[in-house]
Design an enzyme around this catalytic site. Structure first.
Site, PDB file in Angstrom:
ATOM      1  N   MET A 160       0.998  -1.258  -0.168  1.00  0.00           N
ATOM      2  CA  MET A 160       0.051   0.092   0.020  1.00  0.00           C
ATOM      3  C   MET A 160       1.006   1.393   0.244  1.00  0.00           C
ATOM      4  O   MET A 160       2.069   1.271   0.171  1.00  0.00           O
ATOM      5  CB  MET A 160      -0.793  -0.114   1.134  1.00  0.00           C
ATOM      6  CG  MET A 160      -1.858  -0.938   1.160  1.00  0.00           C
ATOM      7  SD  MET A 160      -3.152  -0.821  -0.148  1.00  0.00           S
ATOM      8  CE  MET A 160      -4.055   0.365   0.300  1.00  0.00           C
ATOM      9  N   PRO A 161       0.271   2.405  -0.267  1.00  0.00           N
ATOM     10  CA  PRO A 161       1.022   3.567  -0.448  1.00  0.00           C
ATOM     11  C   PRO A 161       1.624   4.025   0.681  1.00  0.00           C
ATOM     12  O   PRO A 161       0.907   4.000   1.959  1.00  0.00           O
ATOM     13  CB  PRO A 161       0.244   4.329  -1.341  1.00  0.00           C
ATOM     14  CG  PRO A 161      -1.213   4.212  -0.548  1.00  0.00           C
ATOM     15  CD  PRO A 161      -1.118   2.571  -0.473  1.00  0.00           C
TER      16      PRO A 161
END
Length: 63
Positions: free
Chosen positions: A1-2
């Protein structure tokens, strides 16, 4: 995920930052999937004397 890096002029309250990271996390999970605990957000408060827009520091009067 970012991992998100958010830079903004100092002066926001802890409550405003809390709402911001909750919203960014929620939208990230809605759009990209995954879980909220996989979203990292780093907030950097920048002093007005260290930020300029249009060649003018934010400590200077704006027209």
């Amino acid at each position: 995920m970012p991992t998100y890096h958010i830079e903004m002029l100092e002066g926001r309250t802890l409550e405003q930052k809390k709402k911001l990271v909750e919203a960014v996390t929620r939208v990230t999970v809605e759009v990209l999937g995954g879980t909220a605990d996989a979203v990292d957000i780093l907030i950097t408060d920048v002093k007005r004397e260290n930020w300029a827009t249009g060649g003018v520091l934010w400590t200077e009067p704006r027209s």
